[in-house]
Design an enzyme around this catalytic site. Sequence first.
Site, short mmCIF file in Angstrom:
data_model
loop_
_atom_site.label_atom_id
_atom_site.label_comp_id
_atom_site.label_asym_id
_atom_site.label_seq_id
_atom_site.Cartn_x
_atom_site.Cartn_y
_atom_site.Cartn_z
N HIS A 1 0.85 -1.20 0.00
CA HIS A 1 0.00 0.00 0.00
C HIS A 1 0.88 1.24 0.00
CE1 HIS A 1 -0.46 1.42 4.48
NE2 HIS A 1 0.76 1.01 4.26
N CYS B 1 5.83 6.50 4.41
CA CYS B 1 4.63 5.75 4.02
C CYS B 1 4.08 6.23 2.68
CB CYS B 1 3.54 5.87 5.08
SG CYS B 1 4.05 5.17 6.66
N HIS C 1 5.04 0.28 -0.39
CA HIS C 1 5.78 -0.60 0.51
C HIS C 1 4.73 -1.64 0.94
CE1 HIS C 1 3.83 2.29 3.15
NE2 HIS C 1 3.91 1.39 4.11
N HIS D 1 3.05 -4.74 4.06
CA HIS D 1 2.93 -5.24 5.43
C HIS D 1 2.36 -6.65 5.44
CE1 HIS D 1 3.76 -1.36 7.27
NE2 HIS D 1 2.88 -0.79 6.48
N ASP E 1 -5.32 -10.30 0.03
CA ASP E 1 -4.02 -10.97 0.22
C ASP E 1 -3.20 -10.97 -1.07
OD1 ASP E 1 -2.06 -12.43 1.59
OD2 ASP E 1 -2.84 -14.31 0.80
N HIS E 2 -1.91 -10.61 -0.94
CA HIS E 2 -0.99 -10.56 -2.08
C HIS E 2 -1.52 -9.61 -3.15
CE1 HIS E 2 1.05 -13.78 -0.03
NE2 HIS E 2 2.04 -13.69 -0.88
N GLU F 1 -1.01 -3.48 11.67
CA GLU F 1 -0.21 -3.15 10.48
C GLU F 1 1.22 -3.62 10.73
OE1 GLU F 1 -1.07 0.54 7.98
OE2 GLU F 1 0.77 1.09 9.05
#
Lengths: 135, 135, 135, 135, 135, 135
Positions: free
Chosen positions: D15, D34, D40, D42, D80-81, D125
């Site tokens: 994100h 950020c 980047h 998480h 996810d992913h 996060e």
Amino acid sequence: MKTAVIRKEHFNAAHRLHNPAWSAERNQEVFGKCNNNNYHGHNYDLFVKVIGEPDPETGYVYDMKELRDLIKEHVTDRFDHKNLNLDVPEFENLNPSAENIAAVIWKALRAQIDEQFDLKVTLYETERNFVEYPA
Amino acid sequence: MKTAVIRKEHFNAAHRLHNPAWSAERNQEVFGKCNNNNYHGHNYDLFVKVIGEPDPETGYVYDMKELRDLIKEHVTDRFDHKNLNLDVPEFENLNPSAENIAAVIWKALRAQIDEQFDLKVTLYETERNFVEYPA
Amino acid sequence: MKTAVIRKEHFNAAHRLHNPAWSAERNQEVFGKCNNNNYHGHNYDLFVKVIGEPDPETGYVYDMKELRDLIKEHVTDRFDHKNLNLDVPEFENLNPSAENIAAVIWKALRAQIDEQFDLKVTLYETERNFVEYPA
Amino acid sequence: MKTAVIRKEHFNAAHRLHNPAWSAERNQEVFGKCNNNNYHGHNYDLFVKVIGEPDPETGYVYDMKELRDLIKEHVTDRFDHKNLNLDVPEFENLNPSAENIAAVIWKALRAQIDEQFDLKVTLYETERNFVEYPA
Amino acid sequence: MKTAVIRKEHFNAAHRLHNPAWSAERNQEVFGKCNNNNYHGHNYDLFVKVIGEPDPETGYVYDMKELRDLIKEHVTDRFDHKNLNLDVPEFENLNPSAENIAAVIWKALRAQIDEQFDLKVTLYETERNFVEYPA
Amino acid sequence: MKTAVIRKEHFNAAHRLHNPAWSAERNQEVFGKCNNNNYHGHNYDLFVKVIGEPDPETGYVYDMKELRDLIKEHVTDRFDHKNLNLDVPEFENLNPSAENIAAVIWKALRAQIDEQFDLKVTLYETERNFVEYPA
């Protein structure tokens, strides 16, 4: 007998597994959802182990504040909150699998730490998938 | 130098420590509350480590999805939500101590993983008691 | 304003989810592998929260050594390394779901702790499934 | 008194925090690293809490297998992913801060869970930054 | 092949890093805030690993109850809720760095455990700084 | 509905539980080994929760970088690697029990955070003993 000291650090990064020599289908077949076009990401936990003999004056194998600063300068300031594929030169032509990231980190730190010390790196991509280099 | 990849899985099982060649008193004396007649149980955390060289085309030592599926088929589908003493044939004549469970898991996986790779198993019975095989 | 103090304890137990008023098929359909005939088991992590005002002479809401001993006597000595269905009388006619175990623990401790204190229980069956009572 | 049941799931995503109504300088000033252009990522840990009364026939507040499947279908299969900004429609015009992600997840699950149950979401996060919705 | 068994224990202690042969300035320069005059403290997590062959009658490499009791008698009863510099004789003339504490613990336990077993100690001073002896 | 954001920080400190109005015997009887003359210590884990409404321009309830800096300035820089009894003025006449430390931290942060936000503090003295203020 030698003693090991271990320092834990972390960084949060995006990445994508992809082999540019392969077709999109082959990439999807091998890397599955890790091949997602727009990247995904992880909280990487990094453990750096330095092995040597404690200094009799300090009781330290290696000053952990110095090790922390080396990791910050040579690894986490360069990898944290970055896209490994696009923002970190070492991965321009190297797939950022956990295995390859660990080896890149090891090389970056090995150049900074005196040869009298052995060095090992453990990298957690998730709490269920992690790697050690060298094994 | 070689690289290790580690996959974490888990299973929840009942077991009882008991040596049928011994008297009830001797079993109670040696195994204590782990000898409880009606079994007790644990959340077992399993770490499987495969050691080898990363493939230059993938950056993988071993495909973790494939490792996950091997562990599922040969270990967790057979052990999870089972009574190790009664439901898992390997323990018909083998006490399911953490040491013996780890060795049984290692043998089941060793048969599935090419000999070019080294294999190690770590099994947590609780967060305070765990074993590694081979050491 | 009040303060909460929380004590973590644990116990390892076997159990089986089963409703004796139902057919084997219905039990299997609803409880799945948790219905395994020969039981399975868990490492249960228990958090007991006591809410009140700190005593000005000690700075304690509740003496944690005393709370630890109460939990030991009234919960973990009775549940640890036991089969909940067979060895613990409260579950003779009560399905040992995490929700019901938490309520049984709460009742056992509520009888021991002065009414000026509020009491809450959190019970982890696994790190991915847990319950709180009262919510 | 009611009981809460909590299920933990996770997803790994990329994100970037960015307000398109602001200048690049303002975005950098407010969001810092950020705001990295190339994203980047998480490992997000998600806890979903459902509050109600245990069913006397099952001892369940809510079938955890059913809750797991709801979270998979309505949240983790979609997040996810993935790149939250680019791949998940809810964030096309909404900054994917942890606070906003938690609220989006809550809305997706609230639509699937009967109103007799209260619903709360906790989203990590990192292990040092997390949010709860509703508070 | 051998098997390792590992037991986790813990103790909470105060300490201070200080070399009495040095000036106050030199101590401050080398040890930084760890040199604080009035001490500081840690929750130390201790892992003791014993390596050997499982006994065929028990399935045990080493009885974990016996290992737990040895650690209690020779380590934690002597270190827990103590000031390592002032209350533990081994540190009268030895700086209580994590490296030195681990070596002191290893020596105390090595004297109690038969030579057929290998012995290793891992000591966490914090979750981010820990040591292994021997490496 | 409101959203909570939580930040985790930590500090390592020595302390001793002691009531100067009591005899040595009474102190020993009530506080046990926590009364050790020469202090002991802990790795304290601190969770600070701020509750409010996300800002529509940022998606933030509270800027976590700002919260991190407030905690550093008003709590951890003052408590970390210190002896709470001797080095921190708030405990000159207040027993540094976990309950009292949490309330002192809450007061220090409450003075820094706008009244539109609710504030809660959770403090872990060990992973088995922790407190929340307000409850």
